[in-house]
Design an enzyme around this catalytic site. Structure first.
Site, PDB file in Angstrom:
ATOM      1  N   ARG A   1      -7.788  10.124   5.346  1.00 28.37           N
ATOM      2  CA  ARG A   1      -7.426   9.196   4.632  1.00 28.37           C
ATOM      3  C   ARG A   1      -5.826   7.708   4.760  1.00 28.37           C
ATOM      4  O   ARG A   1      -5.455   8.448   5.165  1.00 28.37           O
ATOM      5  CB  ARG A   1      -7.408  10.092   3.115  1.00 28.37           C
ATOM      6  CG  ARG A   1      -8.556  10.768   2.617  1.00 28.37           C
ATOM      7  CD  ARG A   1      -8.731  11.328   1.360  1.00 28.37           C
ATOM      8  NE  ARG A   1      -9.085  11.879   0.658  1.00 28.37           N
ATOM      9  CZ  ARG A   1     -10.448  11.996   0.390  1.00 28.37           C
ATOM     10  NH1 ARG A   1     -11.035  10.392   0.674  1.00 28.37           N
ATOM     11  NH2 ARG A   1     -11.557  13.311   0.638  1.00 28.37           N
ATOM     12  N   ASP A   2      -6.730   6.822   4.315  1.00 34.73           N
ATOM     13  CA  ASP A   2      -6.071   5.993   4.823  1.00 34.73           C
ATOM     14  C   ASP A   2      -4.721   6.396   3.468  1.00 34.73           C
ATOM     15  O   ASP A   2      -5.045   6.415   1.943  1.00 34.73           O
ATOM     16  CB  ASP A   2      -5.911   4.603   4.532  1.00 34.73           C
ATOM     17  CG  ASP A   2      -5.448   3.663   4.531  1.00 34.73           C
ATOM     18  OD1 ASP A   2      -5.843   3.125   6.352  1.00 34.73           O
ATOM     19  OD2 ASP A   2      -4.230   3.314   4.330  1.00 34.73           O
ATOM     20  N   ILE A   3      -3.753   5.766   4.068  1.00 34.40           N
ATOM     21  CA  ILE A   3      -2.291   6.734   2.856  1.00 34.40           C
ATOM     22  C   ILE A   3      -2.115   5.130   1.791  1.00 34.40           C
ATOM     23  O   ILE A   3      -2.101   5.591   0.853  1.00 34.40           O
ATOM     24  CB  ILE A   3      -0.823   6.801   3.570  1.00 34.40           C
ATOM     25  CG1 ILE A   3       0.109   6.803   2.853  1.00 34.40           C
ATOM     26  CG2 ILE A   3      -1.305   4.739   4.473  1.00 34.40           C
ATOM     27  CD1 ILE A   3       0.771   7.240   3.726  1.00 34.40           C
TER      28      ILE A   3
ATOM     29  N   ASN B   1     -10.128  -3.257  13.325  1.00 38.65           N
ATOM     30  CA  ASN B   1      -9.702  -4.607  13.312  1.00 38.65           C
ATOM     31  C   ASN B   1      -8.820  -4.492  14.732  1.00 38.65           C
ATOM     32  O   ASN B   1      -8.766  -3.749  15.807  1.00 38.65           O
ATOM     33  CB  ASN B   1      -7.961  -4.781  12.646  1.00 38.65           C
ATOM     34  CG  ASN B   1      -8.495  -4.597  11.176  1.00 38.65           C
ATOM     35  OD1 ASN B   1      -9.470  -5.014  11.011  1.00 38.65           O
ATOM     36  ND2 ASN B   1      -7.943  -3.370  10.300  1.00 38.65           N
TER      37      ASN B   1
ATOM     38  N   VAL C   1      -2.064  -0.481  14.174  1.00 37.00           N
ATOM     39  CA  VAL C   1      -1.310   1.059  14.410  1.00 37.00           C
ATOM     40  C   VAL C   1      -2.348   0.527  15.878  1.00 37.00           C
ATOM     41  O   VAL C   1      -3.907   0.395  15.570  1.00 37.00           O
ATOM     42  CB  VAL C   1      -1.996   1.554  14.185  1.00 37.00           C
ATOM     43  CG1 VAL C   1      -1.924   3.265  14.544  1.00 37.00           C
ATOM     44  CG2 VAL C   1      -1.140   1.895  12.256  1.00 37.00           C
TER      45      VAL C   1
ATOM     46  N   HIS D   1      -9.183   2.720  15.458  1.00 37.68           N
ATOM     47  CA  HIS D   1      -9.512   2.936  14.367  1.00 37.68           C
ATOM     48  C   HIS D   1     -10.238   2.546  14.238  1.00 37.68           C
ATOM     49  O   HIS D   1     -10.725   1.299  13.861  1.00 37.68           O
ATOM     50  CB  HIS D   1      -8.286   3.749  13.642  1.00 37.68           C
ATOM     51  CG  HIS D   1      -7.413   2.786  13.814  1.00 37.68           C
ATOM     52  ND1 HIS D   1      -6.559   2.606  14.047  1.00 37.68           N
ATOM     53  CD2 HIS D   1      -7.305   1.613  12.267  1.00 37.68           C
ATOM     54  CE1 HIS D   1      -6.035   0.950  13.257  1.00 37.68           C
ATOM     55  NE2 HIS D   1      -6.105   1.019  12.589  1.00 37.68           N
TER      56      HIS D   1
ATOM     57  N   HIS E   1     -12.381   1.866  10.039  1.00 41.64           N
ATOM     58  CA  HIS E   1     -12.289   2.069   8.700  1.00 41.64           C
ATOM     59  C   HIS E   1     -13.492   2.225   7.671  1.00 41.64           C
ATOM     60  O   HIS E   1     -13.958   1.681   7.866  1.00 41.64           O
ATOM     61  CB  HIS E   1     -11.575   0.632   7.864  1.00 41.64           C
ATOM     62  CG  HIS E   1     -10.565   0.524   8.419  1.00 41.64           C
ATOM     63  ND1 HIS E   1      -8.673   0.854   7.245  1.00 41.64           N
ATOM     64  CD2 HIS E   1      -9.806  -0.069   9.529  1.00 41.64           C
ATOM     65  CE1 HIS E   1      -7.851   0.365   8.305  1.00 41.64           C
ATOM     66  NE2 HIS E   1      -7.942   0.086   9.257  1.00 41.64           N
TER      67      HIS E   1
HETATM   68  P1  AMP Z   1      -4.880  -1.175  11.012  1.00 45.36           P
HETATM   69  O1  AMP Z   1      -4.210  -2.359  10.077  1.00 45.36           O
HETATM   70  O2  AMP Z   1      -6.279  -1.615  11.244  1.00 45.36           O
HETATM   71  O3  AMP Z   1      -4.004  -1.067  11.941  1.00 45.36           O
HETATM   72  O4  AMP Z   1      -4.980   0.126   9.569  1.00 45.36           O
HETATM   73  C1  AMP Z   1      -4.043   0.518   9.333  1.00 45.36           C
HETATM   74  C2  AMP Z   1      -4.142   1.622   8.791  1.00 45.36           C
HETATM   75  O5  AMP Z   1      -3.451   2.783   8.829  1.00 45.36           O
HETATM   76  C3  AMP Z   1      -3.209   0.754   7.919  1.00 45.36           C
HETATM   77  O6  AMP Z   1      -4.480   0.572   6.813  1.00 45.36           O
HETATM   78  C4  AMP Z   1      -2.276   2.030   7.382  1.00 45.36           C
HETATM   79  O7  AMP Z   1      -2.566   1.680   5.546  1.00 45.36           O
HETATM   80  C5  AMP Z   1      -2.894   3.160   7.694  1.00 45.36           C
HETATM   81  N1  AMP Z   1      -1.487   3.669   7.543  1.00 45.36           N
HETATM   82  C6  AMP Z   1      -0.271   3.143   8.003  1.00 45.36           C
HETATM   83  N2  AMP Z   1       0.447   4.888   7.930  1.00 45.36           N
HETATM   84  C7  AMP Z   1      -0.208   5.776   7.914  1.00 45.36           C
HETATM   85  C8  AMP Z   1      -0.140   6.955   7.863  1.00 45.36           C
HETATM   86  N3  AMP Z   1       1.253   7.793   7.348  1.00 45.36           N
HETATM   87  N4  AMP Z   1      -1.457   7.942   7.298  1.00 45.36           N
HETATM   88  C9  AMP Z   1      -2.542   7.370   6.898  1.00 45.36           C
HETATM   89  N5  AMP Z   1      -3.072   6.303   7.234  1.00 45.36           N
HETATM   90  C10 AMP Z   1      -1.664   5.320   7.574  1.00 45.36           C
END
Ligand code: AMP
Length: 117
Positions: free
Chosen positions: A30-32, A88, A97, A101, A103
């Site tokens: 799950r996204d944080i 993205n 990140v 990945h 979404h």
């Molecule tokens: P992106 O912007 O496409 O690189 O997506 C990165 C996603 O990682 C964002 O939606 C963040 O909310 C999510 N994220 C960042 N840190 C964490 C974490 N520790 N656990 C789960 N999701 C995270």
């Protein structure tokens, strides 16, 4: 290091996450900071920093992410109402990140998107 992102640490269980699915190729958690009632990230175990860096000989890698997301959505009863999947890429794509990945966003109607701010 390309193989030491936040998501690699989650895959290695060095950082906690709400993992909802795992197999030999990928992990989903799950996204944080969820942007929808259901917001799950599907991450390959192989190191791939961005979609742009994906090797042309690895089409199965993104296919596995997409199929895992679709199967998860179906299993959660989300598929008939529908959902959105997003990858993205780099700065203008909003990538933060740098481990590839996908979404999965679901649980409510999605608004329009994509306009530059
Ligand atoms: P992106 O912007 O496409 O690189 O997506 C990165 C996603 O990682 C964002 O939606 C963040 O909310 C999510 N994220 C960042 N840190 C964490 C974490 N520790 N656990 C789960 N999701 C995270």
């Amino acid at each position: 290091m390309a193989d030491d992102t936040l998501f690699h640490r989650i895959i290695r269980r060095e950082i906690p996450a709400d993992i909802v699915y795992e197999d030999e190729h990928l992990v989903a958690f799950r996204d944080i900071a969820p942007q929808a009632p259901v917001h799950v990230l599907f991450v390959p175990k192989d190191t791939v920093p961005t979609l742009d860096a994906l090797d042309p000989d690895q089409p199965e890698l993104v296919g596995r992410l997409a199929i895992a997301a679709a199967r998860y959505a179906r299993a959660q009863g989300l598929a008939d109402d529908g959902y959105r999947v997003v990858i993205n890429c780099n700065r203008d794509g909003g990538q933060t990140v740098f481990q590839l990945h996908l979404h999965l966003l679901a649980g409510a109607p999605m608004g329009s998107f994509g306009a530059a701010q």
